[in-house]
Design a protein around this motif. Structure first.
Motif, short mmCIF file in Angstrom:
data_model
loop_
_atom_site.label_atom_id
_atom_site.label_comp_id
_atom_site.label_asym_id
_atom_site.label_seq_id
_atom_site.Cartn_x
_atom_site.Cartn_y
_atom_site.Cartn_z
N CYS A 90 13.56 -2.88 6.78
CA CYS A 90 13.43 -2.34 5.43
C CYS A 90 11.98 -2.50 4.98
O CYS A 90 11.31 -3.47 5.36
CB CYS A 90 14.36 -3.08 4.46
SG CYS A 90 16.11 -2.98 4.90
N PHE A 91 11.51 -1.58 4.18
CA PHE A 91 10.14 -1.66 3.67
C PHE A 91 10.02 -0.86 2.38
O PHE A 91 10.92 -0.10 2.03
CB PHE A 91 9.15 -1.16 4.72
CG PHE A 91 9.12 0.34 4.93
CD1 PHE A 91 8.01 1.09 4.60
CD2 PHE A 91 10.21 1.00 5.50
CE1 PHE A 91 7.97 2.47 4.81
CE2 PHE A 91 10.18 2.37 5.72
CZ PHE A 91 9.06 3.11 5.37
N ILE A 92 8.91 -1.06 1.69
CA ILE A 92 8.62 -0.29 0.48
C ILE A 92 7.84 0.94 0.89
O ILE A 92 6.67 0.86 1.25
CB ILE A 92 7.84 -1.13 -0.55
CG1 ILE A 92 8.59 -2.42 -0.88
CG2 ILE A 92 7.59 -0.31 -1.81
CD1 ILE A 92 9.98 -2.19 -1.46
N LYS A 112 2.23 -3.73 4.69
CA LYS A 112 1.43 -3.16 3.60
C LYS A 112 -0.01 -2.97 4.06
O LYS A 112 -0.93 -3.68 3.67
CB LYS A 112 1.50 -4.05 2.36
CG LYS A 112 2.88 -4.03 1.70
CD LYS A 112 2.90 -4.85 0.42
CE LYS A 112 4.26 -4.77 -0.25
NZ LYS A 112 4.32 -5.55 -1.50
N TYR A 135 10.70 11.59 -3.06
CA TYR A 135 10.92 10.14 -3.08
C TYR A 135 11.90 9.71 -4.16
O TYR A 135 12.58 8.69 -4.02
CB TYR A 135 9.60 9.41 -3.25
CG TYR A 135 8.74 9.36 -2.01
CD1 TYR A 135 9.07 10.11 -0.88
CD2 TYR A 135 7.58 8.59 -1.96
CE1 TYR A 135 8.28 10.08 0.25
CE2 TYR A 135 6.79 8.54 -0.83
CZ TYR A 135 7.14 9.30 0.27
OH TYR A 135 6.35 9.26 1.40
N TYR A 139 7.16 4.20 8.54
CA TYR A 139 7.53 2.86 8.99
C TYR A 139 6.79 2.52 10.28
O TYR A 139 6.27 1.41 10.45
CB TYR A 139 9.04 2.80 9.20
CG TYR A 139 9.60 1.48 9.65
CD1 TYR A 139 9.69 0.41 8.76
CD2 TYR A 139 10.08 1.30 10.94
CE1 TYR A 139 10.23 -0.82 9.17
CE2 TYR A 139 10.61 0.09 11.35
CZ TYR A 139 10.68 -0.97 10.46
OH TYR A 139 11.22 -2.17 10.86
N ALA A 145 7.02 4.38 -5.31
CA ALA A 145 7.27 3.47 -4.19
C ALA A 145 8.73 3.02 -4.27
O ALA A 145 9.24 2.76 -5.35
CB ALA A 145 6.34 2.28 -4.28
N HIS A 146 9.40 2.97 -3.16
CA HIS A 146 10.83 2.68 -3.18
C HIS A 146 11.25 2.02 -1.87
O HIS A 146 10.69 2.29 -0.82
CB HIS A 146 11.63 3.97 -3.40
CG HIS A 146 11.34 5.04 -2.39
ND1 HIS A 146 10.10 5.64 -2.24
CD2 HIS A 146 12.13 5.63 -1.46
CE1 HIS A 146 10.14 6.53 -1.28
NE2 HIS A 146 11.35 6.54 -0.77
N LYS A 147 12.24 1.14 -1.97
CA LYS A 147 12.71 0.42 -0.79
C LYS A 147 13.64 1.31 0.03
O LYS A 147 14.57 1.90 -0.51
CB LYS A 147 13.45 -0.86 -1.20
CG LYS A 147 13.95 -1.67 0.00
CD LYS A 147 14.66 -2.93 -0.44
CE LYS A 147 15.20 -3.70 0.76
NZ LYS A 147 15.89 -4.94 0.36
N THR A 154 0.49 6.44 4.09
CA THR A 154 1.35 6.95 3.01
C THR A 154 1.01 8.38 2.62
O THR A 154 1.74 8.99 1.83
CB THR A 154 1.26 6.05 1.77
OG1 THR A 154 -0.09 5.99 1.32
CG2 THR A 154 1.76 4.64 2.07
N HIS A 162 1.36 1.68 -2.19
CA HIS A 162 1.37 0.25 -2.43
C HIS A 162 -0.07 -0.20 -2.67
O HIS A 162 -1.01 0.61 -2.64
CB HIS A 162 2.00 -0.50 -1.25
CG HIS A 162 1.35 -0.23 0.08
ND1 HIS A 162 0.22 -0.88 0.52
CD2 HIS A 162 1.67 0.67 1.06
CE1 HIS A 162 -0.13 -0.44 1.71
NE2 HIS A 162 0.73 0.51 2.07
N ARG A 196 4.58 8.76 -4.75
CA ARG A 196 5.31 7.91 -5.70
C ARG A 196 6.66 8.56 -6.04
O ARG A 196 6.80 9.76 -5.91
CB ARG A 196 4.48 7.73 -6.99
CG ARG A 196 3.17 7.00 -6.77
CD ARG A 196 2.48 6.75 -8.11
NE ARG A 196 1.29 5.91 -7.97
CZ ARG A 196 0.07 6.38 -7.80
NH1 ARG A 196 -0.13 7.68 -7.73
NH2 ARG A 196 -0.96 5.56 -7.68
#
Length: 344
Positions: free
Chosen positions: A126-128, A225, A286, A217, A145-147, A320, A132, A143
């Motif tokens: 899992c990641f954001i 990050k 997103y 990912y 940012a979301h898990k 990103t 970031h 944007r």
């Protein structure tokens, strides 16, 4: 005596937690515990007791320490007393050990037999996703940012080369065609789907383009990050882009794997050619993402491309950064890499 006991437990704690933060080490502790290693059981119990987020589980900590004690571990008895594990309710029957071991290991490789394409296994996590604090100057479409969480998957170690394309399609559409080790380019999203169909027909494994979530990912070394595949340094990195230190390849593609790989063993995640992704592009995608294995395939006429190319400035190589192109577009700076679904 109490101070000595606390010291012994704390030493074990530091070792266990540092190991547990690495997924591969955690699963190795689990595997050894199941084989009857009482030291691994103690380490695993401490990891569960002091773990973070989904790893933290005092009940499993209690049960592993109890199992170690039942198998004669003096260390387990000390840990049991120090952490007061009797306070946690629940019977430690066989069902407490319900953790699933991964089918494959991080960094494990597989070579597809028809073209020789190399794939690297990337464990689940899992990641954001999205902008970031280390992303640099983010665009609005990065944007919010979301898990998100992704299952483990196999990703191409390199961008698909012209030689590999030729073995499947029998022709080479690329502009920079003097060396078949260069990435195939001047291929549209639709062209890539035809390539995948033919490749799948020749294999037991199934191939497809990565989703945006899988791609980011992987670019971020398993969701770290970082701004770029190589870290956060933006000044003339040794990659293939317009403002990079590209050496003899400035202004053109380079053979796949000419520059450094990232922490997952993937080459050219930033620069060389942009890479098609499976998702439909939408600037607000997103906000519509699912929490697990997100894939946007709704409103929109373009497909996502990622990674930047030899024509782009370094900022476009950010992990990103999102870009797009219409599915029928062929460009000398867009190529692709694949992901693979493989049975154990």
């Amino acid at each position: 005596m109490k101070k000595l006991l606390s010291f012994i437990v704390m030493i074990g704690l530091v070792i266990s937690i540092s190991h547990a933060e690495n997924h591969q080490d955690f699963f190795l502790m689990l595997e050894n515990s199941r084989k009857g290693d009482v030291e691994a059981m103690c380490d695993l119990g401490l990891a569960y007791f002091y773990g973070k987020k989904t790893l933290k589980d005092p009940f499993k900590a209690k049960c592993w320490i109890k199992k170690a004690y039942d198998n004669g571990s003096v260390r387990a008895e000390k840990i049991w007393a120090k952490l007061e594990l009797w306070r946690y309710s629940g019977n430690c029957d066989q069902t407490f050990d319900d953790e699933t071991l991964p089918e494959f290991s991080k960094g494990e490789t597989f070579n597809e037999p028809v073209t020789g394409m190399a794939f690297v296994f990337i464990p689940k996590g899992c990641f954001i996703m999205g902008c970031h604090k280390h992303s640099g100057n983010c665009n609005k479409d990065e944007r919010p940012a979301h898990k998100v969480c992704v299952d483990g998957f196999w990703m191409g170690k390199y961008e698909v080369s012209q030689e590999q394309w030729y073995r499947v399609m029998g022709e080479n559409p690329s502009r920079f065609s003097s060396d078949l080790r260069h990435p195939v380019e001047t291929v549209s999203f639709d062209d890539v789907q035809k390539f995948i169909q033919r490749l799948n027909a020749k294999n037991r494994e199934k191939f497809l383009l990565p989703t945006e979530a899988q791609w980011e990912y992987a670019c971020r070394n398993g969701g770290q990050k970082v701004a770029f595949p190589w870290g956060n340094e933006s000044w003339r990195p040794e990659e293939n882009c317009a403002t990079c230190d590209s050496g003899e390849f400035h202004g053109q593609t380079a053979p796949v794997g000419s520059f450094f790989f990232n922490d997952l063993g993937l080459y050219d995640m930033g620069g060389n050619v942009k890479e098609w992704c499976l998702d439909v592009y939408h600037k607000k995608a997103y906000a519509k993402h699912a929490g697990k294995n997100p894939f946007y395939d709704s409103k929109g006429s373009s497909r996502v491309v990622r990674g930047g190319s030899f024509k782009d400035n370094t900022s476009h190589l950010r992990c990103t950064n999102r870009d797009k192109s219409i599915p029928g577009m062929r460009s000398d700076h867009i190529g692709f890499r694949l992901v693979m679904a493989r049975d154990n």
